[in-house]
Design a protein around this motif. Structure first.
Motif, PDB file in Angstrom:
ATOM      1  N   LEU A   1      -6.476   3.887  -0.139  1.00 16.96           N
ATOM      2  CA  LEU A   1      -5.222   3.214  -0.492  1.00 16.96           C
ATOM      3  C   LEU A   1      -5.464   1.712  -0.563  1.00 16.96           C
ATOM      4  N   VAL A   2      -4.741   1.038  -1.447  1.00 25.37           N
ATOM      5  CA  VAL A   2      -4.907  -0.415  -1.584  1.00 25.37           C
ATOM      6  C   VAL A   2      -4.754  -1.086  -0.215  1.00 25.37           C
ATOM      7  N   GLY A   3      -5.683  -1.974   0.101  1.00 24.31           N
ATOM      8  CA  GLY A   3      -5.651  -2.653   1.389  1.00 24.31           C
ATOM      9  C   GLY A   3      -6.567  -2.023   2.413  1.00 24.31           C
ATOM     10  N   SER A   4      -7.053  -0.821   2.128  1.00 25.12           N
ATOM     11  CA  SER A   4      -7.929  -0.129   3.084  1.00 25.12           C
ATOM     12  C   SER A   4      -9.379  -0.538   2.863  1.00 25.12           C
ATOM     13  N   GLU A   5     -10.178  -0.361   3.899  1.00 22.57           N
ATOM     14  CA  GLU A   5     -11.628  -0.573   3.763  1.00 22.57           C
ATOM     15  C   GLU A   5     -12.202   0.359   2.710  1.00 22.57           C
ATOM     16  N   GLU A   6     -11.681   1.600   2.701  1.00 23.43           N
ATOM     17  CA  GLU A   6     -12.217   2.593   1.758  1.00 23.43           C
ATOM     18  C   GLU A   6     -12.036   2.135   0.303  1.00 23.43           C
ATOM     19  N   SER A   7     -10.954   1.432   0.041  1.00 23.15           N
ATOM     20  CA  SER A   7     -10.730   0.987  -1.344  1.00 23.15           C
ATOM     21  C   SER A   7     -11.799  -0.019  -1.762  1.00 23.15           C
ATOM     22  N   ILE A   8     -12.274  -0.807  -0.802  1.00 25.38           N
ATOM     23  CA  ILE A   8     -13.337  -1.783  -1.105  1.00 25.38           C
ATOM     24  C   ILE A   8     -14.679  -1.059  -1.249  1.00 25.38           C
ATOM     25  N   VAL A   9     -14.896  -0.065  -0.411  1.00 17.43           N
ATOM     26  CA  VAL A   9     -16.118   0.759  -0.545  1.00 17.43           C
ATOM     27  C   VAL A   9     -16.181   1.380  -1.942  1.00 17.43           C
ATOM     28  N   ALA A  10     -15.030   1.880  -2.401  1.00 17.43           N
ATOM     29  CA  ALA A  10     -14.981   2.506  -3.726  1.00 17.43           C
ATOM     30  C   ALA A  10     -15.289   1.492  -4.822  1.00 17.43           C
ATOM     31  N   LEU A  11     -14.691   0.311  -4.722  1.00 15.32           N
ATOM     32  CA  LEU A  11     -14.962  -0.742  -5.716  1.00 15.32           C
ATOM     33  C   LEU A  11     -16.446  -1.069  -5.776  1.00 15.32           C
ATOM     34  N   LYS A  12     -17.045  -1.224  -4.593  1.00 20.32           N
ATOM     35  CA  LYS A  12     -18.462  -1.618  -4.549  1.00 20.32           C
ATOM     36  C   LYS A  12     -19.356  -0.512  -5.102  1.00 20.32           C
ATOM     37  N   PHE A  13     -18.950   0.737  -4.849  1.00 21.61           N
ATOM     38  CA  PHE A  13     -19.724   1.866  -5.363  1.00 21.61           C
ATOM     39  C   PHE A  13     -19.772   1.827  -6.897  1.00 21.61           C
ATOM     40  N   PHE A  14     -18.619   1.637  -7.500  1.00 25.31           N
ATOM     41  CA  PHE A  14     -18.597   1.625  -8.973  1.00 25.31           C
ATOM     42  C   PHE A  14     -19.195   0.339  -9.550  1.00 25.31           C
TER      43      PHE A  14
ATOM     44  N   ASP B   1      -7.631   3.695  -6.463  1.00 27.80           N
ATOM     45  CA  ASP B   1      -7.001   3.983  -5.171  1.00 27.80           C
ATOM     46  C   ASP B   1      -6.580   5.447  -5.087  1.00 27.80           C
ATOM     47  N   SER B   2      -6.406   5.925  -3.854  1.00 25.82           N
ATOM     48  CA  SER B   2      -5.832   7.253  -3.620  1.00 25.82           C
ATOM     49  C   SER B   2      -4.971   7.169  -2.371  1.00 25.82           C
ATOM     50  N   TRP B   3      -4.131   8.143  -2.150  1.00 23.03           N
ATOM     51  CA  TRP B   3      -3.303   8.129  -0.953  1.00 23.03           C
ATOM     52  C   TRP B   3      -4.167   8.228   0.304  1.00 23.03           C
ATOM     53  N   PHE B   4      -3.642   7.707   1.408  1.00 26.55           N
ATOM     54  CA  PHE B   4      -4.409   7.617   2.663  1.00 26.55           C
ATOM     55  C   PHE B   4      -4.830   8.989   3.179  1.00 26.55           C
ATOM     56  N   ASN B   5      -4.107  10.036   2.771  1.00 23.84           N
ATOM     57  CA  ASN B   5      -4.368  11.382   3.289  1.00 23.84           C
ATOM     58  C   ASN B   5      -5.264  12.207   2.376  1.00 23.84           C
ATOM     59  N   SER B   6      -5.802  11.590   1.334  1.00 25.71           N
ATOM     60  CA  SER B   6      -6.419  12.384   0.269  1.00 25.71           C
ATOM     61  C   SER B   6      -7.756  11.824  -0.196  1.00 25.71           C
TER      62      SER B   6
END
Lengths: 455, 455
Positions: A56-69, A279-284
């Motif tokens: 989800l926007v604002g999460s660490e995971e969203s930054i991980v995803a950006l860096k991956f791509f 982004d994706s939902w926090f639960n998904s």
């Protein structure tokens, strides 16, 4: 001898004519051969869902995803890769629970997830009686007297009788999108919404709940949990539940869209955008929604590179941040290209999951719809049923006001809402061939748009 | 006042005209409403795959499956339910294994299943060198000298580049169907076949291997195992494997097709057959292949009953035994109706899994194809892309010689061969909506055939 030569000549001429007529279809076969035999998009999606679920926007995971791509595009060797920075507000959920209170036994937990942008409850939760409704119109009938102090439970199921599940979703989602805010107006202390899904199972499906004014705690429960709660209320209308949400507003964060380009050889200033949302939902894990759209958009650029297509126009992948909550990435991108005065030539959004291709819908003047429709015979062999007037996409919608033609890739809708916005949207639900068929169709349409234009 | 009455009359007349034009589409909507909101077929399939997986002809499970559906039809209260007895031979596999022999470490097991109708190996298996080939044509090139005493490994993958996976299957399946028998001619002691599947995973996919003359042990290994074995052979061409099969011929067994009917009110002697096959491979729960076809065929009768359709012709569900190995049920059924002189009016087979409906293919004279095609506009809203000339089905094919028009229900083919003939063909791969959409389409076509005929 002469006769033979003439025959040969006639044959060759026929052959050449055939070749020139069939150039496009022969080349499109090459696009599909590449798309269907290549595991890159599929593997990228496997990695993405593993390293960055709940992005989800604002999460660490969203930054991980950006860096991956970002890394993927750089290694692919495209001409330009950059993060387009912008500021927005966000929201995060730390935990949530719903349980039925029993007089003589422990509380019965129900599978739930908070809705974005629910507020928190006190640490001990909120305990209240439940009032079950079938829709927003019931609230007015019941009035403040019957609602105040209670938890409103929106329990109208998504209808199975719609042939297109997106229509069924549209028919049911008002309960999630506007129900909690409406309930708050009548003094409800909280809201529970039956998951908006085609599936009868134990996955809660979250999503945006809009609160123009004051907010209350709001959660989705699984369809099985909704049936259970409804049954409980039939047996004991005074049943109480405890709801608990721990969530945070993130007032200002810095985040990014990711942009990657192969420069056009003839008209580099005319960019054809293809994208999904990162982004994706926090639960998904967000495999279908919208990891699939991201890896397919990436794969369009890979195929252009590998087939050494000499594109006239710039082919630009944009992975948009924050489609799910505030659509801030789409708006920021439209502002960004607006300020630079370089509106894209066309934008195509891929955000209906990795299911069998069905068609393309086009939000543009009729002349452009007709031009795109003229490409359909070349896509017929690959199962494309239509290229027709219709909606574009959430992320590219802000480009509409500057006259950018918008296109949405449309897939077979039967399974989409089984997974949508839930923990069930996992990589194992992705079919390798359906994903790659989609990449083939999207790449082909972009290839034809680049070659022939849309005017 | 007069004016008002006339306007009302005109309005009513318009309404009635509209109604009469729309009678069919309104009724078809009722068929779909019933199909899409009813969980009976889905639940039947869940039970079937649980109580009768591996229901190969001759197995106990095949009888359990027959009894399950017999009970279902009786409880549904159709007019006739009976088991049509016939005798056939059969085959059963008790166990099998394939492993790579290593000089300095334990044998490496590979995921495998015996092909029907493989013979047994000795108790200790057969140990031999492996010769990898890409197809039957390689056997002649290699000749007896290089093949005799070895195990032939057919490793040509199913091609990803076909758009229709059935074409890809047709392109690869000769290795499984005829490869072992051909290898035997050159003195091979056994045969291993790469699973004929679109999926790269560890499920072996079995199937029929035809042996007109002498038989040898023959097995399928998973695609991952095939890659592993191929790699091993590249590193060490002298690699030996051990194959082991314990299987039995069942020279004469008594078995059955299951027949259930709703009698026609006007022309009861004209039976419209709808059916699938009740058997599945010994290694597979057979959810898509063809439990789905069975529960859909059952559901056609349920919908006719529940909507109280006054069918002119007899609607007859036939669940055929033994489609997988010898097609003995289809032949026995054709003989049975041939002897009684009562050939069906038409036969429709449902055996392409529970995926999104795509169309119907018709094996009949053009006039009948055209008549059936004239129904297509009524099925357009439900996603049917075509009703056109094409193949019927394996079980109904023996009816062709007596001139019965044959129809096959066709589905989206992308996922079918991921599960086909393997332990991966499980109930969780069934999508509730895709299954029910299929039931709606099949029931509708049968309803229209009954109402309007095909001449």
């Amino acid at each position: 001898m002469m006769k033979k030569s003439l025959t040969l000549l006639a044959f060759l001429s026929l052959l050449l004519n055939g070749f020139s007529q069939n150039t496009d279809s022969v080349f499109i076969k090459q696009i599909f051969d590449n798309a269907l035999t290549n595991r890159v998009a599929y593997q990228n999606l496997e990695v993405l869902t593993k390293i960055a679920p709940g992005r989800l926007v604002g999460s660490e995971e969203s930054i991980v995803a950006l860096k991956f791509f970002e890394k993927y595009f750089k290694e692919l060797g495209v001409d330009t890769v950059y993060l387009q920075e912008f500021k927005t507000h966000s929201w995060a959920c730390d935990s949530s629970s719903v349980s039925i209170l029993k007089t003589k036994s422990p509380e019965v937990p129900l599978r739930c997830d908070a809705l974005g942008t629910s507020v928190s409850t006190p640490e001990s939760g909120i305990i209240a009686e439940v009032i079950e409704v079938q829709g927003l119109e019931d609230l007015e009938t019941l009035g403040t007297e019957k609602i105040a102090g209670k938890i409103v439970f929106f329990n109208r199921p998504m209808k199975d009788t719609f042939i297109n599940t997106f229509a069924a979703y549209g028919d049911a989602v008002d309960q999630r999108a506007h129900g909690p805010a409406e309930a708050a107006k009548y003094g409800a202390t909280g809201a529970i919404v039956r998951s908006v899904t085609t599936s009868l199972d134990d996955f809660p499906h979250t999503g945006s709940s809009r609160f123009p004014d004051s907010r209350i705690p709001a959660l989705a429960i699984s369809t099985l949990a909704a049936n259970q709660l409804s049954q409980e209320l039939k047996e004991n209308p005074k049943t109480k539940v405890r709801i608990f949400v721990q969530a945070r507003d993130l007032p200002e964060i810095t985040t990014y869209n990711l942009v990657a380009e192969i420069r056009g050889k003839v008209k580099p200033e005319e960019a054809i955008v293809v994208g999904g949302h990162i982004d994706s939902w926090f639960n998904s894990p967000g495999a279908h929604d919208d990891g699939a759209g991201c890896v397919m958009s990436c794969d369009v650029l890979r195929i252009f590179k590998e087939l050494n297509i000499q594109n006239n126009r710039t082919i630009r992948a944009v992975l948009f941040m924050d489609e799910e909550m505030f659509q801030s990435g789409g708006k920021a991108y439209a502002d960004f290209v607006g300020q630079s005065g370089k509106r894209p030539y066309l934008a195509l959004e891929v955000d209906e999951g990795a299911f069998t291709p069905e068609g393309f819908s086009v939000d543009a003047p009729d002349s452009i719809v007709n031009k795109l429709h003229s490409f359909k015979p070349l896509l017929d062999p690959y199962g494309i049923k239509y290229i027709r007037k219709g909606g574009g996409g959430v992320d590219i919608y802000p480009l509409k006001k500057s006259g950018v033609p918008l296109v949405a890739y449309v897939t077979d809708p039967q399974r989409y809402f089984d997974m949508h916005h839930s923990g069930n949207d996992t990589f194992d639900k992705i079919n390798y061939r359906e994903l790659n068929m989609g990449t083939g169709c999207v790449t082909t349409l972009i290839y034809l748009i680049d070659k022939y234009g849309v005017e």
